[in-house]
Design an enzyme around this catalytic site. Sequence first.
Site, PDB file in Angstrom:
ATOM      1  N   GLN A  99      -9.127   2.243  -5.599  1.00  0.00           N
ATOM      2  CA  GLN A  99      -9.743   2.926  -6.742  1.00  0.00           C
ATOM      3  C   GLN A  99      -9.192   2.388  -8.050  1.00  0.00           C
ATOM      4  OE1 GLN A  99      -9.551   7.168  -6.453  1.00  0.00           O
ATOM      5  NE2 GLN A  99     -10.464   7.551  -8.451  1.00  0.00           N
ATOM      6  N   CYS A 105     -13.287   9.099  -6.942  1.00  0.00           N
ATOM      7  CA  CYS A 105     -12.806   9.109  -5.565  1.00  0.00           C
ATOM      8  C   CYS A 105     -13.873   9.637  -4.620  1.00  0.00           C
ATOM      9  CB  CYS A 105     -11.528   9.925  -5.444  1.00  0.00           C
ATOM     10  SG  CYS A 105     -11.711  11.677  -5.889  1.00  0.00           S
ATOM     11  N   HIS A 261      -8.902  16.411  -4.471  1.00  0.00           N
ATOM     12  CA  HIS A 261      -9.182  15.011  -4.147  1.00  0.00           C
ATOM     13  C   HIS A 261     -10.189  14.928  -3.007  1.00  0.00           C
ATOM     14  CE1 HIS A 261      -8.435  10.775  -4.288  1.00  0.00           C
ATOM     15  NE2 HIS A 261      -7.793  10.693  -3.133  1.00  0.00           N
ATOM     16  N   ASN A 285      -7.600   8.458   2.731  1.00  0.00           N
ATOM     17  CA  ASN A 285      -7.484   8.618   1.282  1.00  0.00           C
ATOM     18  C   ASN A 285      -8.031   7.354   0.613  1.00  0.00           C
ATOM     19  OD1 ASN A 285      -6.725   8.848  -1.395  1.00  0.00           O
ATOM     20  ND2 ASN A 285      -4.603   9.425  -0.977  1.00  0.00           N
ATOM     21  N   TRP A 287      -7.587   6.098  -2.085  1.00  0.00           N
ATOM     22  CA  TRP A 287      -6.597   5.354  -2.853  1.00  0.00           C
ATOM     23  C   TRP A 287      -6.019   4.194  -2.021  1.00  0.00           C
ATOM     24  CZ3 TRP A 287      -3.049   9.643  -5.433  1.00  0.00           C
ATOM     25  CH2 TRP A 287      -3.799  10.314  -6.405  1.00  0.00           C
TER      26      TRP A 287
END
Length: 696
Positions: A99, A105, A261, A285, A287
Amino acid sequence: MPPPGVCMSIMQARDKNDGIGTLANPEKFNNQDFQQLKQFCLSNGYKYIDDRFPPDNSSIGEELLSPKDMCRVKWLRPAEIAKRPCFTVDGISRFDYGQGLAGNCWFLASIGALTFQTCIMEQVLHGQQSFEHDYCGIFHFKFWRFGRWVDVVIDDKLPTIDGQLIFVHSKTPNEFWPALMEKAYAKVCGSYADMNLGNPSEAMMDFTGGVYITFKLADAPPNLWNLLFRAAKCNSLMGCETPPGETPGNTVAPNGLVRGHAYTLTGIIQLMSKGRPVNLIRVYNPWGRVEWTGDWSDNSSLWQTVSPGDRKTCLSVVEDGEFWITVEDFCKHFRSVDICCLCPDFLDKNPACHWTATVHEGRWVTGTTAGGCLNFPDTFWINPQYQVKIEGLKKVCSETQGDYNILVTLMQKPDKRNRRLAKTLHIGFYIFGVPSQMKGHRGKFPKTFFKTNVPVAKTEKYIDSRTVMGLFWLNPGEYLIVPTSFNPDETASFILSIFSKVETHIHENSNDHYMEEIPKPTLKGEDIDDKQTLFRKYCDQFGEVDAEQLQRCLNVNLLQGSVKETKGFSLESCRSMVALMDTSVTGRLNSVEFLRLWSKATTYKDIFLHSDVDRSGYLSVSQLRNAIMSSGIRLTDNLLNLIALRYGGTSGIVSLGSFISLVLRMDRMAKIFRELNNGGTISLQDNEWMHITMYA
């Protein structure tokens, strides 16, 4: 210059009937044709620059970067960022990207889910695109947007600071499919800034054109893991969210989960641990880092309690953002889970039981079809209505009925191009059972119906979300679905989708003529000699009346002293009336034509006065509906919406002069259609069309 909106609506409806807007034949977003643009660039030997989403600050959007950073942005093509750029390197994976500075996200979590569905991913990415064969700096992607598939064209100039991508970037420096896909989605949203904040279900639906189902985990169904397991088998996209923290930022909790998130569900498995089954969910995730640290995390000792084969297959002790968690901890620490699929067959245990869908587009319009929720009983009935007849279960589904047989989703469409500026209403819907004495009813159900019947099902609460949904079990019978905004007089378009595993017949009442009982006024007759006398008073020496003479006649004899009319008939409206009644096409009315017009005008005046129950001298839009119906004209929601926009203006009220003009126009245009139609359609040459439209 594009055609008027009404014309475009008809064109879009025809395009839809012709298959345009489907996955196989998507609409050209912003009317940009990828093949034509690419061929033009190749023929002229230059690289494409998109003037509809230009490589400048407007495409980044406001408040995403600081003014200092915005000044440092340079738009570079992939070859200026990395050596030997590639669209993909060694296939496509959720681990390909990280990201950037945009708070998207939710979008990246949805891409993570998409990477598991190769056939869907290839549809979105348009299969083979590259920087080698016929490269000229142009790419395109396919997204589903509010009922239609669109083909989105972009150039490959990407925003960078100091030579580094500032938004999504690939972990392989020369791989660019994530950045290009993000740019294409930013284009349909309006800008990169318009991708800040969202729900995974939004992007997942835009990738698939399917249906999404949300389960709130605080009240999760007891068979949630089984539902997720079956959904995974049905090639569904799945995402989830954690509850927000005390601050707006994405803070990391002590258990390793990021608050507020979006995550991706990437695996569902059952393992044997100490002789007992454990239901696990794999979560990613976007990220690409920061993982759950509780039970069954990468370093959990519980992995020593499973077989070596299961441990080797499932466990990956790498800081890659992916981890396992039990379904119990999942429900405890996450807020919701979204499942997006082409069809909700996974809801039923029987794989042979298939759900079918019907989709309807509608619109709430202030004063005409925006009645608000049941808190507003006097206006609720004017909302769009959809009548549903549910037969018995399909034979193949009868043995395993499941918990639901109807899924209803309501999606509101944006009123602005930029996603962040679009007004999101609080929306929901009600389902009413239709009593036996009203079965087979056609036309809108009247106000009295909703005052004496209570809904059998509804959305839990009104929320300001793009889409709301509800799963229900409805017994065979007839039902009425009413989608609404919370407050009346809120304008928005919507898409209502109804999925069913039972035989279902759906009829839209909104565009039938209204069945509300409208009392007809007692019309007063006039002596023919009085009309002739009036005509002779205003006609010229040739026995004819032009628009100026008609204006004086109507304002003095029809309006004076009877209503609170301040402006009277405009000269333009009188010209229109003359054109509508002028059979000889002279621009004047003879005595016969005048008498016809006068008779209609006085009749419409009496209807106006009868409908103006509050004696305000004007008709509200709801009164206008009744008045038009009293004149004998069949009226639909769509037509009433257009009339309100055209004649009601910002005030939303219609004067006597405007009412007479519009009803006369409707009456005469219907007459023209009846005279010229052949089997319900009209075929006109261009000069014939211009004659009718320019002199009416």
